[in-house]
Each structure stands twice: as structure tokens, then as C-alpha cells.
Scaffold this motif. Structure first.
Motif, short mmCIF file in Angstrom:
data_model
loop_
_atom_site.label_atom_id
_atom_site.label_comp_id
_atom_site.label_asym_id
_atom_site.label_seq_id
_atom_site.Cartn_x
_atom_site.Cartn_y
_atom_site.Cartn_z
N LYS A 129 0.71 -1.26 -0.02
CA LYS A 129 0.09 -0.06 0.10
C LYS A 129 0.81 1.24 0.01
O LYS A 129 1.75 1.37 0.65
N LEU A 130 0.50 2.20 -0.83
CA LEU A 130 1.14 3.33 -0.90
C LEU A 130 0.17 4.59 -0.67
O LEU A 130 -0.97 4.67 -1.14
N ALA A 131 0.69 5.43 0.48
CA ALA A 131 -0.39 6.30 0.91
C ALA A 131 0.21 7.57 0.10
O ALA A 131 1.18 7.93 -0.12
N VAL A 132 -1.04 8.41 -0.20
CA VAL A 132 -0.83 9.68 -0.80
C VAL A 132 -1.29 11.01 -0.20
O VAL A 132 -2.68 11.15 -0.17
N PRO A 133 -0.66 11.69 0.42
CA PRO A 133 -1.27 12.79 1.33
C PRO A 133 -1.21 14.06 0.49
O PRO A 133 -0.35 14.70 -0.35
N ARG A 134 -2.65 14.26 -0.25
CA ARG A 134 -2.55 15.56 -1.20
C ARG A 134 -2.54 16.81 -0.58
O ARG A 134 -1.92 17.81 -1.02
N ARG A 135 -2.98 17.13 0.79
CA ARG A 135 -3.03 18.31 1.33
C ARG A 135 -1.45 18.48 1.70
O ARG A 135 -0.65 17.85 1.92
N PHE A 136 -0.76 19.86 1.37
CA PHE A 136 0.40 20.36 1.53
C PHE A 136 1.16 19.90 0.54
O PHE A 136 1.56 20.59 -0.60
N MET A 163 0.28 7.44 8.30
CA MET A 163 0.49 6.42 7.31
C MET A 163 0.09 5.15 7.99
O MET A 163 0.44 4.21 7.19
N THR A 164 -0.69 4.74 9.14
CA THR A 164 -1.24 3.63 9.46
C THR A 164 -1.73 2.62 8.29
O THR A 164 -2.60 3.00 7.63
N GLY A 165 -1.21 1.61 8.06
CA GLY A 165 -1.71 0.36 7.09
C GLY A 165 -0.90 0.63 5.99
O GLY A 165 -1.11 -0.36 5.02
N ALA A 166 -0.30 1.66 5.45
CA ALA A 166 0.59 2.11 4.38
C ALA A 166 2.00 1.56 4.52
O ALA A 166 2.53 1.66 5.59
N ASP A 167 2.64 1.04 3.57
CA ASP A 167 3.85 0.57 3.32
C ASP A 167 4.85 1.76 3.22
O ASP A 167 6.19 1.44 3.63
N ALA A 168 4.46 2.89 2.68
CA ALA A 168 5.21 3.84 2.41
C ALA A 168 4.65 5.07 1.90
O ALA A 168 3.06 4.79 1.61
N VAL A 169 4.93 6.17 1.61
CA VAL A 169 4.24 7.36 1.29
C VAL A 169 4.78 7.80 -0.10
O VAL A 169 6.00 7.91 -0.38
N PHE A 170 3.66 8.35 -0.98
CA PHE A 170 4.18 8.84 -2.17
C PHE A 170 4.00 10.21 -2.32
O PHE A 170 2.75 10.65 -2.27
N VAL A 171 4.96 11.26 -2.65
CA VAL A 171 4.46 12.69 -2.75
C VAL A 171 5.64 13.19 -3.69
O VAL A 171 6.59 12.72 -4.08
N GLN A 174 8.93 11.34 -4.65
CA GLN A 174 9.44 10.95 -3.39
C GLN A 174 8.88 9.70 -2.73
O GLN A 174 7.51 9.67 -2.53
N LEU A 175 9.53 8.83 -2.51
CA LEU A 175 8.95 7.50 -1.53
C LEU A 175 9.41 7.89 0.05
O LEU A 175 10.99 8.10 0.01
N ILE A 176 8.65 7.81 0.97
CA ILE A 176 9.05 7.89 2.31
C ILE A 176 8.45 6.66 3.12
O ILE A 176 7.47 6.11 2.72
N GLY A 177 9.58 6.15 3.82
CA GLY A 177 9.07 5.04 4.70
C GLY A 177 9.41 5.13 6.20
O GLY A 177 9.69 6.27 6.79
N ARG A 178 9.02 4.14 6.81
CA ARG A 178 9.51 3.87 8.27
C ARG A 178 11.04 3.89 8.68
O ARG A 178 11.56 3.58 7.74
#
Length: 469
Positions: free
Chosen positions: A263-270, A372-380, A439-443
Motif C-alpha cells: 500500500k502506498l499512501a498519498v497525502p494530497r494536502r500540503f 500512514m497507518t496501514g501503508a507501506d510507504a508514502v508517495f509525494v 519521493q517515497l518516504i518510509g518508516r
């Protein structure tokens, strides 16, 4: 033949030497020919060590012929940002103050690459004392983007990005305090890894901000980045902040291709607020590529990233001012106007502001990880747009300098404060031929997950196949 050689990946080049398909001398000569062509266009190198590198290359070739065991980087030419100390050699840190300063010890990062057999072709341009996001340097000349020489490379790892993108070397070390690896990688079409704070030793490399500084590489391919970080990472008695956690097999992760169900989390805000349309379209296409690979895309609501950025700025400004306090008093005239002004701003901070920014850090990290709970990384995104021009960002010490710097680092600086691993992955090119990355962001200490995702994406979108001309 040299054209084929320079397009090899770092891992490919090392394997070619190890198997006798290419000599280290041939690799080095191909790089030197490329430097002769591209150095005038990019100003990537501050010092070239051609004779020394050729001598080392011939030694590698002799060792291979007699059956000696070679390291995983044996015979591969690299070059590094001029802030990594090598005993007995000059290290300017992109400054006038240290123009002829010689180190007495070698940085752990360089020593570990040396031990793996890598060659060092020389010292690469950088922003003065790593304190600038554009690539401008008023002492040694500005670095220029290989894709368009009117455009910035990004900073502060400007020469590293230009040298790798122009195929002058197979990889280079940068450093990242607020985006100084990831942002140049975005502007120059490269893979740029900022490991977890403490994952790679910072011993005997120039400090800027002890709480934020991170060592990492810029490469053209994901597996090349994975190998370099894998070789450098780990505990170091010379750096008490270097973690002793076991180092994962990043190279295996980059090659696994196993991303279905992640799962990739995508934060649109900011992160998407100011993104220009061509960049947004390219990143949306990248998300579709991940979805086709079987990755689930989920929405994420981030915490207050403006507050995170503000806290990061306090740490950076205060720590940099403390490091430079003596020189600011005794040799202020040797700084460029922009760097001196930024350092002097740090002198105005209160101890209370600094302590509050340190104290709030764990809360900010917890809030981001909860989001990002439940996601493996963040995509921004990495930046709001492709590389701007050198002229429009040449603000020197003028009042608008702060605004320009804040704009360029807006999407990268918060991640340094969170101390999380993050990497730039090339997504492609917008109209006009300028590269854009995401950008990929991880734990913390989960670099392997980022390499896993990035490696799978690269198999579908091999941006490294296109080279500047």
C-alpha cells in the motif's frame, strides 16, 4: 565503445570488471573522456584526480588477472561532493574559507567505498558549506544542469547530480539536510536516497546540522543506490549516532519486484497544493503504474507539515550558526552574501526556540507514522516543478532569498526533521525535456521497502535509458 560503457549501471560496470568483460582502465578512460566533454558544460568537478584514478584502475586490472578477490565495487569510477574528507587531500566544502584546507582523517563513508574497491575520480562542486538548494556557488562557479545548462542542478549536492546525470561517473555521494540529495536528483533525473538519520556514519564529513545531516548517494539506477547504501550503512565507533541495527539486503530488495499487495499512501494536502500541471500529470501517471503493478493507492491526511518545516528550520539555523560562529566573527568577508545572511539569521534564535523544536520532534514523527497507518510507504512530489533557471534563482543575499529557498525545499525539508528514509525516483520528462521525480518516504530503517517499490517501478519506467546530449 565508450558510449556503451558510460551507459552501464554501476552494478553492471562492477560485474563487467569482475568477469573480465571490461577492464577498470577502460571504464576510467570512458569516464575521463566524458568529463572532458561535459565538465565545461556543467562545472561539476572542482578537482579531477585523473592520474591517480588511472593508476588505481590498472592495479585493479592486474589484481583480477592474477585471480585476487575483488570487492563489489572494484574498478568502478565514482566521485564525491567536496565535503567528504580524505586524509592528506584538500577539501574545500565549496567555500573560500577552506579553499586549501587538508583533512587529517578519511570519512567512514569514503573508507567503506574504498574497501569495496571503488575508484575516486575527484571532488565535486557543491553549494558553499552545503547551505543552498540551487547549485549556485559564488566562489567556484555555479553547477549547471546537464539536461539544460540554463537550469539549476539543485543543491547542495549540485556537482554530484550533474556528474552522475551527465555520465561522467557511475555514482556519487551527496548529503541531505533539507533535501540536498533528493531535490538535485529530481531536477537531474536521478535516484537519490536519503537514508534514515543514523543509518550511515557521518564521521569526518563536513557537518551542517547535527540533528538533520544524512549521508547518501545519487545514482542513475535503483539497484546502484541500493548497493552503495548497503556497503556504507552500519555502526561506526567514530560516530556515536550511527545505528548498530542490522543492515538489510537492499540490493535484493531492489531486484525483488514483489510489490503486489503493498500500500502506498498519498497525502494530497500540503504536498500537492502548489504542484504545477505538467509535474502533477506525470506523477498521476506514476501512481497508475504502481497500481498496475498491484500496489494499492490509499489516501492519507498528513499532520501539519508547515509546523514540521518551521521546527526543521529552527534546528538547521541554530546548529549551523553555532558551527560557524567563530568564522562569522573572524572571517565574515569570506562567505558569500547569501550564506552569511542565512547563518547570521541563526544567531538570532533563542535557546527556548531550539529546545522546543527538539522536544516536539518525537511527537511530530508519531503523528506522521500514525497518519500512514496501514501503508507501506508514502508517495509525494519532490518539488513543485521541474528545474527553474539559474538566473531566476540567483538571488544571492537579497531579501527574497529566503522565499526562494523555502519554495525549493518545501516538500523535502520536513522529512529530515522526521528522520525517516526518503528517496527520489525518476518519473520521466515533461515537455521541454526536463526530468521530474517523485519521493517515497518510509518508516525508520525500512530502506528495503523503498528500494523494493522503486525497483519495481523502474522496470516499467526505465528513465535511465535516456541520457542528456
Amino acid at each position: 565503445m565508450s558510449g556503451d560503457i558510460i551507459n552501464l549501471g554501476l552494478v553492471e560496470a562492477a560485474q563487467a570488471v569482475a568477469r573480465g568483460r571490461l577492464t577498470s582502465q577502460a571504464l576510467t578512460e570512458a569516464c575521463l573522456a566524458r568529463i572532458a566533454e561535459w565538465q565545461p558544460k556543467t562545472n561539476a568537478f572542482l578537482k579531477l584526480e585523473a592520474d591517480r584514478a588511472l593508476k588505481a584502475a590498472r592495479a585493479v586490472d592486474r589484481a583480477r588477472k592474477r585471480g585476487a578477490k575483488l570487492g563489489p565495487l572494484a574498478g568502478v569510477p565514482l566521485a564525491h561532493k567536496d565535503m567528504y574528507y580524505r586524509a592528506g587531500q584538500e577539501t574545500s566544502c565549496g567555500s573560500a574559507i577552506r579553499r586549501h584546507w587538508k583533512a587529517t582523517e578519511t570519512s567512514t563513508a569514503l573508507a567503506r567505498l574504498d574497501a569495496a574497491g571503488a575508484l575516486d575520480l575527484g571532488r565535486l562542486n557543491m553549494a558553499e558549506f552545503a547551505f543552498g538548494p540551487t547549485g549556485h556557488n559564488y566562489h567556484y562557479g555555479h553547477a549547471r544542469n546537464p539536461w539544460n545548462s540554463d537550469r539549476i542542478t539543485g543543491g547542495s549536492s549540485s556537482g554530484s547530480a550533474a556528474a552522475v546525470a551527465a555520465r561522467m561517473v557511475f555514482g556519487a555521494l551527496g548529503s541531505d539536510t533539507g533535501g540536498s540529495i533528493r531535490q538535485p536528483a529530481h531536477y537531474c533525473g536521478l535516484v537519490g536516497m536519503t537514508p534514515t538519520w543514523g543509518r550511515v556514519s557521518r564521521a569526518n564529513c563536513m557537518p551542517l546540522s547535527y540533528s538533520l545531516d544524512t549521508v547518501g548517494p545519487l545514482t542513475r539506477r535503483v539497484e546502484d543506490s541500493a548497493l552503495l547504501v548497503q556497503l556504507m550503512a552500519g555502526a561506526d565507533p567514530r560516530d556515536p549516532t550511527a545505528s548498530d541495527r542490522p543492515v538489510d539486503d537492499y540490493l535484493k530488495a531492489a531486484r525483488s519486484g514483489a510489490v503486489r499487495g503493498l500500500k502506498l499512501a498519498v497525502p494530497r494536502r500540503f504536498f500537492w497544493d502548489k504542484l504545477n500541471k505538467p509535474s502533477a500529470q506525470l506523477l498521476e501517471q506514476a501512481l497508475k503504474t504502481f497500481a498496475k503493478l498491484g500496489v494499492k493507492i490509499v489516501e492519507m491526511t498528513p499532520p501539519d507539515m508547515d509546523a514540521v518545516t518551521a521546527a526543521a528550520n529552527v534546528l538547521l539555523s541554530g546548529e549551523a550558526a553555532a558551527l560557524h560562529g567563530n568564522w562569522l566573527r573572524t572571517r565574515p568577508q569570506l562567505y558569500s552574501d547569501q550564506v552569511r545572511a542565512r547563518l547570521e539569521n541563526g544567531l538570532a534564535l533563542s535557546a527556548v526556540d531550539y529546545i522546543d523544536s527538539q522536544r516536539w520532534r518525537s511527537e511530530a514523527v508519531a503523528a506522521f507514522l500514525k497518519a500512514m497507518t496501514g501503508a507501506d510507504a508514502v508517495f509525494v512530489p519532490v518539488a513543485d516543478r521541474p528545474a527553474p533557471t539559474i538566473e531566476e534563482t540567483d538571488v544571492a543575499g537579497r531579501p527574497e532569498a529566503g522565499k526562494v529557498i523555502a519554495t525549493l525545499t518545501r516538500l523535502t525539508r520536513p522529512i529530515n526533521y522526521l528522520a525517516l528514509p526518503a528517496m527520489t525516483v525518476p518519473a520521466g520528462f515533461v515537455r521541454g525535456g526536463l526530468p521530474v521525480g517523485f519521493q517515497l518516504i518510509g518508516r525508520a530503517f525500512d530502506e528495503a521497502m523503498l528500494y523494493r517499490l522503486a525497483g519495481a517501478f523502474e522496470t516499467k519506467v526505465p528513465v535511465y535509458e535516456t541520457m542528456p546530449r
